[in-house]
Design an enzyme around this catalytic site. Structure first.
Site, PDB file in Angstrom:
ATOM      1  N   ASP A 201      40.340  35.146  49.698  1.00 39.15           N
ATOM      2  CA  ASP A 201      40.789  35.109  48.308  1.00 39.15           C
ATOM      3  C   ASP A 201      39.709  35.719  47.418  1.00 39.15           C
ATOM      4  O   ASP A 201      38.525  35.373  47.537  1.00 39.15           O
ATOM      5  CB  ASP A 201      41.069  33.656  47.894  1.00 39.15           C
ATOM      6  CG  ASP A 201      41.735  33.574  46.535  1.00 39.15           C
ATOM      7  OD1 ASP A 201      42.975  33.631  46.485  1.00 39.15           O
ATOM      8  OD2 ASP A 201      41.022  33.453  45.510  1.00 39.15           O
ATOM      9  N   ILE A 202      40.116  36.647  46.541  1.00 40.28           N
ATOM     10  CA  ILE A 202      39.166  37.282  45.635  1.00 40.28           C
ATOM     11  C   ILE A 202      38.749  36.287  44.559  1.00 40.28           C
ATOM     12  O   ILE A 202      39.608  35.676  43.900  1.00 40.28           O
ATOM     13  CB  ILE A 202      39.777  38.536  44.986  1.00 40.28           C
ATOM     14  CG1 ILE A 202      40.211  39.543  46.062  1.00 40.28           C
ATOM     15  CG2 ILE A 202      38.781  39.178  44.026  1.00 40.28           C
ATOM     16  CD1 ILE A 202      40.916  40.756  45.505  1.00 40.28           C
ATOM     17  N   ASN A 209      42.171  40.997  35.973  1.00 38.59           N
ATOM     18  CA  ASN A 209      43.452  41.410  35.387  1.00 38.59           C
ATOM     19  C   ASN A 209      43.477  41.193  33.882  1.00 38.59           C
ATOM     20  O   ASN A 209      43.969  42.036  33.121  1.00 38.59           O
ATOM     21  CB  ASN A 209      44.597  40.629  36.041  1.00 38.59           C
ATOM     22  CG  ASN A 209      45.020  41.216  37.375  1.00 38.59           C
ATOM     23  OD1 ASN A 209      44.866  42.413  37.613  1.00 38.59           O
ATOM     24  ND2 ASN A 209      45.524  40.377  38.263  1.00 38.59           N
ATOM     25  N   ASP A 218      45.088  46.408  40.495  1.00 45.13           N
ATOM     26  CA  ASP A 218      45.704  47.045  41.660  1.00 45.13           C
ATOM     27  C   ASP A 218      44.718  47.951  42.386  1.00 45.13           C
ATOM     28  O   ASP A 218      44.725  48.042  43.624  1.00 45.13           O
ATOM     29  CB  ASP A 218      46.936  47.850  41.241  1.00 45.13           C
ATOM     30  CG  ASP A 218      48.122  46.960  40.877  1.00 45.13           C
ATOM     31  OD1 ASP A 218      48.043  45.738  41.147  1.00 45.13           O
ATOM     32  OD2 ASP A 218      49.106  47.478  40.332  1.00 45.13           O
ATOM     33  N   GLU A 244      46.179  38.099  45.179  1.00 46.00           N
ATOM     34  CA  GLU A 244      44.828  38.486  45.595  1.00 46.00           C
ATOM     35  C   GLU A 244      44.410  37.818  46.888  1.00 46.00           C
ATOM     36  O   GLU A 244      43.224  37.768  47.216  1.00 46.00           O
ATOM     37  CB  GLU A 244      43.821  38.132  44.495  1.00 46.00           C
ATOM     38  CG  GLU A 244      43.598  36.650  44.282  1.00 46.00           C
ATOM     39  CD  GLU A 244      44.558  36.019  43.281  1.00 46.00           C
ATOM     40  OE1 GLU A 244      44.182  34.987  42.698  1.00 46.00           O
ATOM     41  OE2 GLU A 244      45.669  36.538  43.097  1.00 46.00           O
TER      42      GLU A 244
END
Length: 342
Positions: A201-202, A209, A218, A244
């Site tokens: 997971d980022i 965003n 993206d 993500e």
């Protein structure tokens, strides 16, 4: 003959996944075109290098017997195979003993992605037409399945495909265990190499965003996907699980090797320049994949390890089994579980 051909086309297009489609193609070609060997070779689309996998191979042992071979990475592909994959042209080589080797390219959106290799005595014109027709049917249906299995942004395998692939992996492990494991080997099995599942997971991706917009978000996802394709082994499966979050399924390896590899990957990301993002980090949760696990159980374990990593500073990799052994997390009793099995 016409009825048999139609039934074969129905059989090919009845499949709902690429693995089954390849097996169906190989058996159909073997049935209608007498050949000594047929194989499907795939370009695994690893950035900046050619990695070829033999995903299906069928060889005739005698007049009424044939043998299937397991998938494997080809360390030294034939020059003709490489030329076929790079040029998208059919290549035929005939030896002095009359044996013909033919490589037929398979393309998706005009890009060669695979080759069908045939070893046979010299083909008649009718067999050549039939072979080409089967390959084009396979190519068209492969395009449809490929689009259904891939995430449109990153090109990685999607979540729907993950559910099926993990289920297949666990089923194969059960078969292997029944073949090779005795009761006295249980302790040894625990210390042996096993398959692993990672949830990545980022960290703070929502801030990316919100601050720079979804177009930048993206681009970050796309670059991260490319780095994963480059870094991990061609046999490892990489999925975009949603947003993500990514899931990876690894070939059997030992804990120390797995731990070191994930830390090396995090170091790679640390040195990667992402658009507008100075320091992009990820949190990783890991879990073993055991032969008798339910797929949902494996992903839940990795999720718990991921949650622990994010709650304790992010930018780290945590293993469910290690957290459990250290008492950092507690495994719920089956009797207390809220999950209804029936």
């Amino acid at each position: 003959m016409q009825e048999e051909l139609l039934n074969s086309v129905v059989k090919i297009t009845k499949t709902r996944d690429i693995d089954s489609l390849e097996y169906s193609l190989a058996s159909t070609i073997h049935e209608f075109i007498h050949c000594q060997k047929i194989a499907v070779y795939k370009d695994l689309q690893i950035p900046d290098k050619l990695v070829v996998e033999r995903s299906v191979a069928l060889e005739e042992v005698s007049d009424k017997e044939f043998e299937w071979y397991e998938r494997s990475i080809i360390s030294e592909p034939d020059n003709e195979l490489i030329s076929c994959l790079q040029s998208a042209c059919t290549i035929t080589v005939q030896s002095v003993d009359g044996i013909e080797r033919r490589w037929v390219p398979i393309s998706i959106q005009e890009r060669p992605v695979a080759a069908i290799a045939i070893v046979s005595k010299q083909m008649s014109s009718g067999d050549q037409v039939l072979l080409n027709a089967f390959c084009r049917i396979f190519e068209n249906y492969l395009t449809i399945l490929h689009e259904n299995e891939r995430d449109k942004l990153t090109g990685l395998l999607n979540r729907h495909t993950f559910d099926r692939r993990l289920k297949q992996l666990i089923e194969r492990q059960v078969v292997k265990k029944h073949k090779s494991v005795r009761s006295a080997d249980v302790r040894k099995l625990h210390n042996d190499a096993t398959s692993w599942l990672a949830v990545i997971d980022i960290d703070h991706f929502k801030q990316v965003n919100d601050k720079y917009g979804h177009v930048c978000g993206d681009e970050v996802l796309l670059l991260l996907a490319q780095q994963m394709k480059k870094f991990f082994r061609s046999n490892d499966l990489v999925f975009r699980y949603g947003g993500e979050e990514f899931v990876l399924v690894f070939e059997p390896t030992h804990f120390d090797a797995m731990n070191n590899r994930m830390k090396e990957f995090m170091e790679l990301l640390k040195n990667t320049k992402f658009p507008f993002v100075n320091n992009l980090t990820v949190s990783i949760g890991m879990a073993r994949i055991s032969p008798y696990d339910f797929p949902i159980t494996v992903i839940e374990k990795a999720d718990k390890a991921l949650y622990f990593a994010k709650e304790h500073g992010r930018n780290q990799v945590r293993f469910y089994e290690q957290l459990l052994a250290d008492g950092e997390i507690i495994e719920p009793d089956v009797e207390d579980s809220d999950i209804d099995l029936f």
